[in-house]
Design an enzyme around this catalytic site. Structure first.
Site, PDB file in Angstrom:
ATOM      1  N   GLU A 102       0.832  -1.220   0.000  1.00 33.44           N
ATOM      2  CA  GLU A 102       0.000   0.000   0.000  1.00 33.44           C
ATOM      3  C   GLU A 102       0.861   1.263   0.000  1.00 33.44           C
ATOM      4  OE1 GLU A 102      -3.803   0.231   1.953  1.00 33.44           O
ATOM      5  OE2 GLU A 102      -3.486  -1.786   2.749  1.00 33.44           O
ATOM      6  N   CYS A 142     -10.167   0.182   6.381  1.00 29.06           N
ATOM      7  CA  CYS A 142      -9.346  -0.928   6.878  1.00 29.06           C
ATOM      8  C   CYS A 142      -8.434  -0.568   8.046  1.00 29.06           C
ATOM      9  CB  CYS A 142      -8.550  -1.552   5.738  1.00 29.06           C
ATOM     10  SG  CYS A 142      -7.934  -3.188   6.181  1.00 29.06           S
TER      11      CYS A 142
HETATM   12  N1  CDT Z   1      -5.890  -3.306   3.898  1.00 31.48           N
HETATM   13  C1  CDT Z   1      -5.395  -3.070   5.133  1.00 31.48           C
HETATM   14  O1  CDT Z   1      -5.274  -1.931   5.564  1.00 31.48           O
HETATM   15  N2  CDT Z   1      -5.010  -4.167   5.837  1.00 31.48           N
HETATM   16  C2  CDT Z   1      -4.362  -4.064   7.103  1.00 31.48           C
HETATM   17  C3  CDT Z   1      -3.341  -5.134   7.210  1.00 31.48           C
HETATM   18  C4  CDT Z   1      -2.323  -4.782   8.206  1.00 31.48           C
HETATM   19  S1  CDT Z   1      -1.000  -5.935   8.255  1.00 31.48           S
HETATM   20  C5  CDT Z   1       0.093  -5.324   7.128  1.00 31.48           C
HETATM   21  C6  CDT Z   1      -5.316  -4.160   8.291  1.00 31.48           C
HETATM   22  O2  CDT Z   1      -5.166  -3.381   9.244  1.00 31.48           O
HETATM   23  O3  CDT Z   1      -6.194  -5.022   8.314  1.00 31.48           O
END
Ligand code: CDT
Length: 317
Positions: free
Chosen positions: A147, A173
Site C-alpha cells: 500500500e 481498513c
Molecule cells: N488493507 C489493510 O489496511 N489491511 C491491514 C493489514 C495490516 S497488516 C500489514 C489491516 O489493518 O487489516
C-alpha cells in the site's frame, strides 16, 4: 438535523467473498448489484461494500506503479463498469459506500472510498490515511503488502457528512485500529462510521498468531463504537483470493459496543441492522458528553508527537 426519540436507519453490510485475478469488473459489479438488491429488500437505506471492492487485493503483488494503474485503478467514478450499481441504487432509493483504487486526472493514486446518497450522487469521498505495509520488494515474504508503494497518504482528512438523516464518517481498513480516526469522526458529531477492509490472515511483518487477526479487528471496532458513541458498519472482502486468505467477520456494532449483526461465512453475504440512532444521543448526553468531560488541555501530545518519546516532567509532586 432533526432529533426524535426513536430515530432508525437500516444499515446493511455487503461482505464479499474472494475476487480472483481472473475476475473482471463486470462480474464483480454483478455481485455487488445482487447484494444491493437483497439489502434494499431487507430494509436497508445504506449499504456498505468493502475496501478495493472492484478488484482482488492487488497490493499483495509486486509490479510497477504503471502496471497497477492500468489493471487495478479506476480513472473516473462512476465509470461504465460501476454505472449499473449507481443506477440500481438510485432506482431503489438506497445509498452505498464503496472502496476502490483511485487514479486522479493529475496522476495521483489513492486508496479511496465514496459515499453515494439515495439519489445516486457522490456526497463524500475519503482517501485512506493510515496506509499499512511497505514500498520495497520483500522477496522472502509469502506475499507483499504494497500500500505504501501504490498509494499516497490521503489528502482529504476524515470527512463527516450529513446524509441518510444522520451524520456519516468514512475510513478504510487499517484506519480502524487507530483511535484518532474515530475521535475525529465523533468530534464532528458523526453517528455512523462506515468502512471496508481486506485483512490478510497472515501478518507478514511479524509472527502474529492467526487468531489475533480476528480478535484485534473486533476489539478495535467494538471499543471505538462505545468510546465514540457511534454505530460502526464494517465490510470485509475475505476468503482465499488465489490462495491468499483474508479474514471475514464483517459486523455492525452498536454504540454500546455490542455486535448487532455479524457475517457467518467467508462469501458474499448481506447482514442488516435497523440502527437506533437515539442510542448515540443517550451515550453522548451522559458518559461521553464530550463538552462536559473531555480535557484537551491534557491531550497535547496527541497532536505534537508522532512516535512515542520521553515521559513529560512530573508536576505538583
Ligand atoms: N488493507 C489493510 O489496511 N489491511 C491491514 C493489514 C495490516 S497488516 C500489514 C489491516 O489493518 O487489516
Amino acid at each position: 438535523m432533526t432529533m426524535s426519540d426513536n430515530r432508525k436507519l437500516g444499515i446493511a453490510v455487503a461482505q464479499m467473498g474472494p475476487v480472483h485475478l481472473a475476475d473482471d469488473r463486470k462480474a464483480v459489479v454483478a455481485r455487488l448489484v445482487e447484494m444491493l438488491k437483497e439489502a434494499a429488500a431487507r430494509g436497508a437505506r445504506l449499504v456498505v461494500f468493502p475496501e478495493l471492492a472492484l478488484t482482488t487485493f492487488f497490493p499483495r503483488y509486486w509490479m510497477s506503479e504503471e502496471e497497477a494503474e492500468e489493471r487495478f485503478f479506476e480513472h473516473a467514478m462512476p465509470n461504465a463498469h460501476v454505472q449499473p450499481l449507481f443506477d440500481l441504487a438510485k432506482s431503489l432509493g438506497v445509498g452505498f459506500y464503496l472502496g476502490y483504487a483511485e487514479r486522479t486526472a493529475g496522476g495521483e493514486r489513492f486508496n479511496t472510498s465514496i459515499l453515494v446518497d439515495a439519489s445516486g450522487n457522490i456526497v463524500s469521498k475519503y482517501r485512506k490515511i493510515h496506509l499499512p505495509g511497505h514500498s520495497d520488494h520483500k522477496v522472502d515474504a509469502p506475499f507483499q503488502h504494497l500500500e505504501k508503494k501504490f498509494f499516497q497518504v490521503g489528502d482529504a482528512g476524515l470527512p463527516v457528512v450529513e446524509a441518510f438523516d444522520t451524520r456519516v464518517g468514512m475510513c478504510l481498513c487499517n484506519d480502524r485500529r487507530w483511535p484518532e480516526t474515530w475521535r475525529m469522526m465523533s468530534l464532528q458529531s458523526a453517528e455512523v462510521g462506515v468502512l471496508g477492509y481486506n485483512t490478510p490472515s497472515l501478518n507478514i511483518h511479524w509472527n502474529e498468531p492467526v487468531h489475533l487477526r480476528m480478535s484485534t479487528h473486533l476489539i478495535s471496532l467494538q471499543a471505538s463504537a462505545y468510546q465514540n458513541a457511534m454505530w460502526i458498519a464494517a465490510a470485509a472482502k475475505c476468503g482465499s483470493e488465489d490462495g491468499h486468505h483474508m479474514i471475514g467477520g464483517s459486523v455492525i456494532v452498536a454504540p454500546t459496543g455490542e455486535i448487532a449483526a455479524r457475517t457467518v461465512t467467508e462469501e458474499d453475504e448481506v447482514i442488516v441492522a435497523n440502527a437506533d440512532l437515539s442510542l448515540v444521543e443517550g451515550f453522548r448526553e451522559h458518559v461521553f458528553n464530550f463538552a462536559k468531560h473531555r480535557r484537551p488541555e491534557h491531550y497535547h501530545l496527541i497532536v505534537e508527537r508522532v512516535g512515542a518519546g520521553e515521559p513529560l516532567p512530573l508536576k505538583n509532586i
